[in-house]
Scaffold this motif. Structure first.
Motif, PDB file in Angstrom:
ATOM      1  N   ARG A   1      -3.524   6.195  -1.979  1.00 56.66           N
ATOM      2  CA  ARG A   1      -2.369   6.577  -2.404  1.00 56.66           C
ATOM      3  C   ARG A   1      -1.107   5.419  -2.653  1.00 56.66           C
ATOM      4  O   ARG A   1      -0.958   5.064  -1.564  1.00 56.66           O
ATOM      5  CB  ARG A   1      -1.672   7.939  -2.089  1.00 56.66           C
ATOM      6  CG  ARG A   1      -2.725   9.179  -2.081  1.00 56.66           C
ATOM      7  CD  ARG A   1      -2.716   9.778  -3.218  1.00 56.66           C
ATOM      8  NE  ARG A   1      -3.333  10.950  -3.478  1.00 56.66           N
ATOM      9  CZ  ARG A   1      -2.541  12.231  -3.172  1.00 56.66           C
ATOM     10  NH1 ARG A   1      -1.361  12.280  -3.007  1.00 56.66           N
ATOM     11  NH2 ARG A   1      -3.142  13.358  -3.216  1.00 56.66           N
ATOM     12  N   PRO A   2      -0.700   5.291  -3.994  1.00 59.16           N
ATOM     13  CA  PRO A   2       0.342   4.271  -3.787  1.00 59.16           C
ATOM     14  C   PRO A   2       1.889   4.891  -3.367  1.00 59.16           C
ATOM     15  O   PRO A   2       2.066   6.142  -3.316  1.00 59.16           O
ATOM     16  CB  PRO A   2       0.372   3.919  -5.133  1.00 59.16           C
ATOM     17  CG  PRO A   2       0.140   5.329  -5.901  1.00 59.16           C
ATOM     18  CD  PRO A   2      -0.911   5.978  -4.956  1.00 59.16           C
ATOM     19  N   VAL A   3       2.590   3.851  -3.021  1.00 60.14           N
ATOM     20  CA  VAL A   3       3.946   4.116  -2.596  1.00 60.14           C
ATOM     21  C   VAL A   3       4.556   4.608  -3.984  1.00 60.14           C
ATOM     22  O   VAL A   3       4.392   4.016  -4.998  1.00 60.14           O
ATOM     23  CB  VAL A   3       4.720   3.049  -1.919  1.00 60.14           C
ATOM     24  CG1 VAL A   3       6.329   3.129  -2.025  1.00 60.14           C
ATOM     25  CG2 VAL A   3       4.157   2.643  -0.762  1.00 60.14           C
ATOM     26  N   LEU A   4       5.589   5.645  -3.878  1.00 60.28           N
ATOM     27  CA  LEU A   4       6.141   6.131  -5.152  1.00 60.28           C
ATOM     28  C   LEU A   4       7.542   5.325  -5.098  1.00 60.28           C
ATOM     29  O   LEU A   4       8.286   5.339  -4.269  1.00 60.28           O
ATOM     30  CB  LEU A   4       6.244   7.584  -5.205  1.00 60.28           C
ATOM     31  CG  LEU A   4       5.121   8.581  -5.150  1.00 60.28           C
ATOM     32  CD1 LEU A   4       5.684   9.918  -5.396  1.00 60.28           C
ATOM     33  CD2 LEU A   4       4.261   8.012  -6.598  1.00 60.28           C
ATOM     34  N   GLY A   5       7.791   4.874  -6.487  1.00 56.82           N
ATOM     35  CA  GLY A   5       9.186   4.169  -6.567  1.00 56.82           C
ATOM     36  C   GLY A   5      10.145   5.340  -6.636  1.00 56.82           C
ATOM     37  O   GLY A   5       9.915   6.433  -6.766  1.00 56.82           O
TER      38      GLY A   5
ATOM     39  N   LEU B   1      -2.401 -10.292 -14.703  1.00 58.10           N
ATOM     40  CA  LEU B   1      -2.444 -10.178 -13.167  1.00 58.10           C
ATOM     41  C   LEU B   1      -3.453  -9.165 -12.842  1.00 58.10           C
ATOM     42  O   LEU B   1      -3.636  -8.170 -13.487  1.00 58.10           O
ATOM     43  CB  LEU B   1      -1.185 -10.033 -12.687  1.00 58.10           C
ATOM     44  CG  LEU B   1       0.188 -11.101 -13.403  1.00 58.10           C
ATOM     45  CD1 LEU B   1       1.384 -10.476 -12.676  1.00 58.10           C
ATOM     46  CD2 LEU B   1      -0.173 -12.166 -12.519  1.00 58.10           C
ATOM     47  N   PRO B   2      -3.911  -9.419 -11.519  1.00 58.68           N
ATOM     48  CA  PRO B   2      -4.836  -8.196 -10.880  1.00 58.68           C
ATOM     49  C   PRO B   2      -3.996  -7.150 -10.418  1.00 58.68           C
ATOM     50  O   PRO B   2      -3.036  -7.067  -9.925  1.00 58.68           O
ATOM     51  CB  PRO B   2      -5.470  -8.850  -9.734  1.00 58.68           C
ATOM     52  CG  PRO B   2      -4.429 -10.059  -9.390  1.00 58.68           C
ATOM     53  CD  PRO B   2      -3.797 -10.501 -10.651  1.00 58.68           C
ATOM     54  N   ILE B   3      -4.535  -5.901 -10.840  1.00 54.48           N
ATOM     55  CA  ILE B   3      -3.767  -4.513 -10.467  1.00 54.48           C
ATOM     56  C   ILE B   3      -4.725  -3.890  -9.459  1.00 54.48           C
ATOM     57  O   ILE B   3      -5.771  -3.417  -9.929  1.00 54.48           O
ATOM     58  CB  ILE B   3      -3.751  -3.744 -11.828  1.00 54.48           C
ATOM     59  CG1 ILE B   3      -2.642  -4.528 -12.879  1.00 54.48           C
ATOM     60  CG2 ILE B   3      -2.824  -2.508 -11.300  1.00 54.48           C
ATOM     61  CD1 ILE B   3      -2.575  -3.628 -13.930  1.00 54.48           C
TER      62      ILE B   3
ATOM     63  N   SER C   1      -0.310  -2.892  -5.566  1.00 56.50           N
ATOM     64  CA  SER C   1       0.569  -3.859  -6.212  1.00 56.50           C
ATOM     65  C   SER C   1       1.582  -3.558  -7.122  1.00 56.50           C
ATOM     66  O   SER C   1       2.509  -4.261  -7.338  1.00 56.50           O
ATOM     67  CB  SER C   1      -0.578  -4.831  -7.051  1.00 56.50           C
ATOM     68  OG  SER C   1      -1.254  -3.669  -8.078  1.00 56.50           O
ATOM     69  N   ILE C   2       1.531  -2.288  -7.609  1.00 60.09           N
ATOM     70  CA  ILE C   2       2.491  -1.570  -8.405  1.00 60.09           C
ATOM     71  C   ILE C   2       2.819   0.080  -8.037  1.00 60.09           C
ATOM     72  O   ILE C   2       1.897   0.628  -7.759  1.00 60.09           O
ATOM     73  CB  ILE C   2       2.204  -1.575  -9.998  1.00 60.09           C
ATOM     74  CG1 ILE C   2       2.003  -3.033 -10.516  1.00 60.09           C
ATOM     75  CG2 ILE C   2       3.264  -0.903 -10.802  1.00 60.09           C
ATOM     76  CD1 ILE C   2       1.268  -2.961 -12.011  1.00 60.09           C
TER      77      ILE C   2
END
Length: 245
Positions: free
Chosen positions: A148-152, A131-133, A137-138
């Motif tokens: 910056r990604p969202v933090l889980g 799958l494309p990352i 996306s994660i």
């Protein structure tokens, strides 16, 4: 998928590898992936690292980094990229708080910010599935400068984390390392624990600090004892006796 974690030693061999890979390795093994460890000194020639990588044939390289490891790791990973086309993901304190400078290096493809067990498992599963990352996306995974990604949310309940994979710690002479909690309630300006609290607070989450139950800690200690020689236990907690509210 086979993940090879690199431990970049600095001036001298460390007595223990980073605990991050030991937790991450245990997590991905639960869903059928392989994890191994390679220790290498920061002054080793890149050729030595290339040969070791070829011998182990990993599908992914993971590196947990503090700031004092950064310069040596950058040199090795950038040199590796010129000869080996294997994706590299970094995590730990330095990439978490300096993600743009980290991801800007040609030898690094992905950065994992903050706590990594859940995010890294999703990342490895996505890679295996082809799958494309991309950015977003994660959770926790950054792929380019400035995004910056969202933090889980921090892992809960913390007792559900698998025990550290001891073979990824390279422990010797019966000296073992264990953590009974994550985080610290004190706002010391010189400490990364405060920065983790602030990092997760920015995401609207609860306090980062969590403590394992006594029963869970004792279960791990008894398991270590039953697996072989146990001479000395080092507790790695920032504040071993503190109670997290």
């Amino acid at each position: 998928m086979h993940v090879l974690f690199l431990e970049i030693d600095t001036q001298r061999d460390w007595s223990v590898a980073s605990i991050g890979p030991a937790y991450l390795g245990a997590s991905i093994r639960k869903v059928g992936h392989e994890a191994s460890l390679l220790r290498i000194n920061e002054e080793e020639p890149v050729k030595t690292l290339i040969e070791a990588i070829h011998d182990r044939k990993p599908d992914l390289i993971g590196v947990s980094l503090t700031s004092r490891q950064w310069l040596g790791a950058k040199r090795l990973l950038n040199g590796l990229r010129e000869h080996v086309d294997i994706p590299v993901i970094t995590g730990g304190l330095h990439p978490t708080f300096s993600p743009d400078a980290t991801i800007a290096e040609p030898g690094i493809d992905y950065v994992c910010l903050g706590e990594g067990e859940r995010a890294f498992m999703y990342f490895v599963e996505a890679m295996e599935a082809g799958l494309p990352i991309t950015d977003g996306s994660i959770d926790n995974i950054q792929t380019s400068v400035g995004n910056r990604p969202v933090l889980g949310k921090p892992f809960e309940p913390i007792d559900d984390l698998p025990f550290m994979a001891r073979d990824l710690l390279d422990e010797q002479h019966g000296v073992v390392h264990i953590c009974t909690q994550r985080g610290c309630p004190f706002p010391c300006t010189y400490c990364a624990a405060r920065m983790y609290d602030e990092l997760y607070a920015e995401q609207g989450g609860a306090a980062y600090g969590r403590r394992r139950s006594h029963e869970n800690v004792l279960e791990e200690l008894f398991e270590i004892r039953d697996q072989g020689s146990l001479n000395y236990v080092i507790f790695l907690d920032d504040t071993f006796t503190i109670h997290h509210p």
